[in-house]
Write an enzyme that holds these catalytic residues in place. Structure first.
Site, PDB file in Angstrom:
ATOM      1  N   TYR A   1       0.856  -1.188   0.000  1.00 44.81           N
ATOM      2  CA  TYR A   1       0.000   0.000   0.000  1.00 44.81           C
ATOM      3  C   TYR A   1       0.889   1.234   0.000  1.00 44.81           C
ATOM      4  CZ  TYR A   1      -3.558   3.324   1.675  1.00 44.81           C
ATOM      5  OH  TYR A   1      -4.417   4.386   1.814  1.00 44.81           O
TER       6      TYR A   1
ATOM      7  N   ASP B   1       9.297   2.707  -0.331  1.00 42.88           N
ATOM      8  CA  ASP B   1       8.294   3.404   0.473  1.00 42.88           C
ATOM      9  C   ASP B   1       8.575   3.056   1.937  1.00 42.88           C
ATOM     10  OD1 ASP B   1       6.131   4.311   1.857  1.00 42.88           O
ATOM     11  OD2 ASP B   1       4.624   3.555   0.442  1.00 42.88           O
TER      12      ASP B   1
ATOM     13  N   LYS C   1       5.011   9.436   8.854  1.00 37.46           N
ATOM     14  CA  LYS C   1       4.760   8.979  10.228  1.00 37.46           C
ATOM     15  C   LYS C   1       5.825   9.475  11.212  1.00 37.46           C
ATOM     16  CE  LYS C   1       2.163   5.016   8.514  1.00 37.46           C
ATOM     17  NZ  LYS C   1       0.747   5.179   8.817  1.00 37.46           N
TER      18      LYS C   1
HETATM   19  N1  HOZ Z   1      -3.845   3.217   6.206  1.00 41.85           N
HETATM   20  C1  HOZ Z   1      -3.601   3.096   7.603  1.00 41.85           C
HETATM   21  C2  HOZ Z   1      -3.256   1.719   7.984  1.00 41.85           C
HETATM   22  N2  HOZ Z   1      -2.298   1.062   7.200  1.00 41.85           N
HETATM   23  C3  HOZ Z   1      -4.784   3.524   8.418  1.00 41.85           C
HETATM   24  C4  HOZ Z   1      -4.776   4.971   8.613  1.00 41.85           C
HETATM   25  C5  HOZ Z   1      -5.745   5.434   9.702  1.00 41.85           C
HETATM   26  O1  HOZ Z   1      -6.870   4.951   9.766  1.00 41.85           O
HETATM   27  O2  HOZ Z   1      -5.361   6.274  10.489  1.00 41.85           O
END
Ligand code: HOZ
Length: 429
Positions: free
Chosen positions: A153, A248, A276
Site C-alpha cells: 500500500y 516506500d 509517520k
Molecule cells: N492506512 C492506515 C493503515 N495502514 C490507516 C490509517 C488510519 O486509519 O489512520
C-alpha cells in the site's frame, strides 16, 4: 459506585452515540476506513487522549495501544519533549506558507541519517510523498509505467489503488471506483517476495517502466518481511533496465534503527518516501533521494509539486524533537527487546508471528506467511475474537487482521506480559 457491568454498558453507549452522530455527518463515521471496525465488527472506540503506551476512550477506559497511530509514535503518545517542541512552535505561529529554518534543519537531519537521500522535499502525508515520487520517476525516465506489488500500500493516489493493501484488503474493494482505467493501465503488479513474477514483468515491460515502488518490509497486509535476496534482486534488475527504484519507508523509516530499512538490507534505492515517525505524530512526510532526480522539482525543474502546509512549522518542530530523541540507541534496543518478548510469548501452533523489531503481525495461519496469498489464507474469525476479547481487557489491537501491531518505547515489560497472558487465556477458550 457503578458496578463494572454498568460501567461497561455506559462506556459502550458513549462510543455508540458518538458513532451514530459521526455517521450522519462523516461518510461511514470515520475519516479513514480501517477505523470503522468494518472488518472485525462492533463499534469503534472514540479516543479522547493518549499518554505513553496507552490511550483512553471518551468513556475513560484505558487501553494498552498497539496501533500507536499506525507506527507514527515509536516514543509513545504525547512524549513531553515532543509536546514541548510542538507547543513552543505553535505559540510562534502555526503556518506561514513561507520558508522556515526548521525545514532546513529537518532536511539536514534526514539527509544525514539516510545516505541515499541527497535531497529531500517535505510534504504533508505519505500519499503526497509517493505520488510525487512516481511523478519524479516518470519525468526522469520519460517512461510511464510503474510496477507495484500485490498487498503493498502506498497511500490512496489513483495509480496505486490496484491490488493494494491496508483498508482495501478487508473492505472488499480490490481497487477503487472513481479512477479512470486509463490511469491504472500504466500500473503493473507483481507478487511481493516472488523473484520469478518480478522477472516476468521486466521481460515484457522493462523498457517501458519508469519505476518500481515497494515497501521494503510490507506493513499494510500485516507484516511480511522481505525474503533473503528479494530486495537485492530488485535493485539489480532496476539498475539493469534503468528503472527508478522507490522504497516506500513511510512505515519503516526510523522504525528499526536511526535511519531507513535500506541501511539494514544494504540496498540503496533511488528515491525514498518517509512519513509517520519523521513528523513526530504531526502530518508530515517526505520524498527524498538522488539530487539529480529531486532537482527536477519546481522551482528548479519541470515537475510541479506544492503545498500550503508543506514543511509546517509545528510538524517540523515535533519531527526534529522526535528524531533527536531517537538518536539514543537505547530506544531501539528497548524496542527490539519488547518486540522479541511479545513475539516469543505469542508463539503458538495456530498462529504465525511475523516480526521485525517493534512491528509484528499474528496471522491465524500455520505459516510461513511470506506472500500475499499466504496472508490471505489466514483465518479471520479468530482474529476478530481476539480483537474483542483484548478490547474488553483493555488492550487495543489494530482493528483488522491485516494491519501491523506497533510497540513504542513507552510500553513496559509488564504490559507485554499482560498482553501475552491475555492471549494465552483468550486463545485457549
Ligand atoms: N492506512 C492506515 C493503515 N495502514 C490507516 C490509517 C488510519 O486509519 O489512520
Amino acid at each position: 459506585m457503578l458496578s463494572s457491568e454498568t460501567k461497561k454498558s455506559q462506556a459502550v453507549g458513549n462510543s455508540t452515540r458518538l458513532f451514530e452522530r459521526a455517521q450522519k455527518v462523516i461518510p461511514g463515521g470515520v475519516n479513514s476506513p480501517v477505523r470503522a471496525f468494518g472488518s472485525i465488527g462492533g463499534t469503534p472506540r472514540f479516543i479522547a487522549r493518549g499518554a505513553g503506551s496507552r490511550v483512553w476512550d471518551e468513556e475513560g477506559n484505558s487501553y494498552i495501544d498497539y496501533v500507536c497511530s499506525w507506527g507514527a509514535l515509536p516514543l509513545g503518545h504525547a512524549h513531553p519533549t515532543v509536546v514541548e517542541a510542538a507547543e513552543k512552535a505553535l505559540r510562534d505561529g502555526s503556518t506561514f506558507g513561507a520558508a522556515t529554518a526548521r525545514e532546513v534543519e529537518l532536511a539536514e537531519t534526514i539527509t544525514a541519517a539516510i545516505p541515499s537521500i541527497e535531497k529531500v522535499r517535505l510534504v504533508s502525508s505519505g500519499t503526497e510523498a509517493t505520488m510525487t515520487a512516481v511523478r519524479l520517476a516518470r519525468a526522469f525516465t520519460k517512461r510511464n509505467k510503474i510496477l507495484k506489488f500485490e498487498g503493498c500500500y502506498h497511500g490512496h493516489a489513483d495509480p496505486f489503488l490496484v491490488k493494494a493493501g491496508s483498508g482495501l484488503l478487508t473492505h472488499g474493494n480490490p481497487s477503487s471506483q472513481g479512477i479512470p482505467k486509463s490511469v491504472t493501465d500504466d500500473t503493473l503488479v507483481a507478487s511481493y517476495n516472488d523473484v520469478e513474477s518480478l522477472e516476468q514483468v521486466f521481460t515484457s515491460h522493462g523498457k517501458e517502466l519508469a519505476c518500481v515502488i515497494v515497501e521494503p518490509v510490507a506493513g499494510n497486509m500485516g507484516v511480511v518481511p522481505p525474503r533473503s535476496g528479494f530486495l537485492q534482486k530488485l535493485r539489480e534488475i532496476c539498475t539493469k533496465h534503468s528503472v527508478v527504484l522507490i522504497f516506500d519507508e513511510v512505515i519503516t523509516g526510523f522504525r528499526f534503527h536511526y535511519g531507513g530499512y535500506q541501511d539494514l538490507c544494504h540496498v540503496r534505492p533511488d528515491l525514498t518516501t518517509l512519513g509517520k515517525i519523521i513528523g513526530g505524530g504531526m502530518p508530515l512526510a517526505a520524498v527524498g533521494g538522488r539530487a539529480e532526480i529531486l532537482d527536477l522539482l519546481a522551482p528548479l525543474g519541470p515537475v510541479y509539486q506544492a503545498g500550503t502546509l508543506s514543511g509546517n512549522p509545528v510538524a517540523t518542530a515535533a519531527g526534529i524533537a522526535t528524531l533527536q530523541l531517537l538518536q539514543d540507541k537505547n530506544i531501539y534496543a528497548k524496542l527490539e527487546t519488547l518486540g522479541a518478548k511479545l513475539a516469543d510469548g505469542l508463539k503458538n501452533p495456530t498462529v504465525a508471528i511475523n516480526r521485525i523489531g517493534s512491528m509484528l503481525s499474528a496471522f491465524f495461519n500455520e505459516g510461513p506467511v511470506e506472500t500475499y496469498e499466504q496472508v490471505m489464507a489466514s483465518d479471520r474469525e479468530p482474529y476478530k475474537r481476539l480483537f474483542h476479547r483484548f478490547l474488553d481487557r483493555g488492550i487495543y489491537l489494530p482493528p483488522s487482521p491485516f494491519e501491523a501491531w506497533f510497540i513504542s518505547a513507552a510500553h513496559t515489560e509488564k504490559e507485554i506480559e499482560e498482553t501475552i497472558n491475555g492471549f494465552l487465556e483468550t486463545n485457549n477458550r
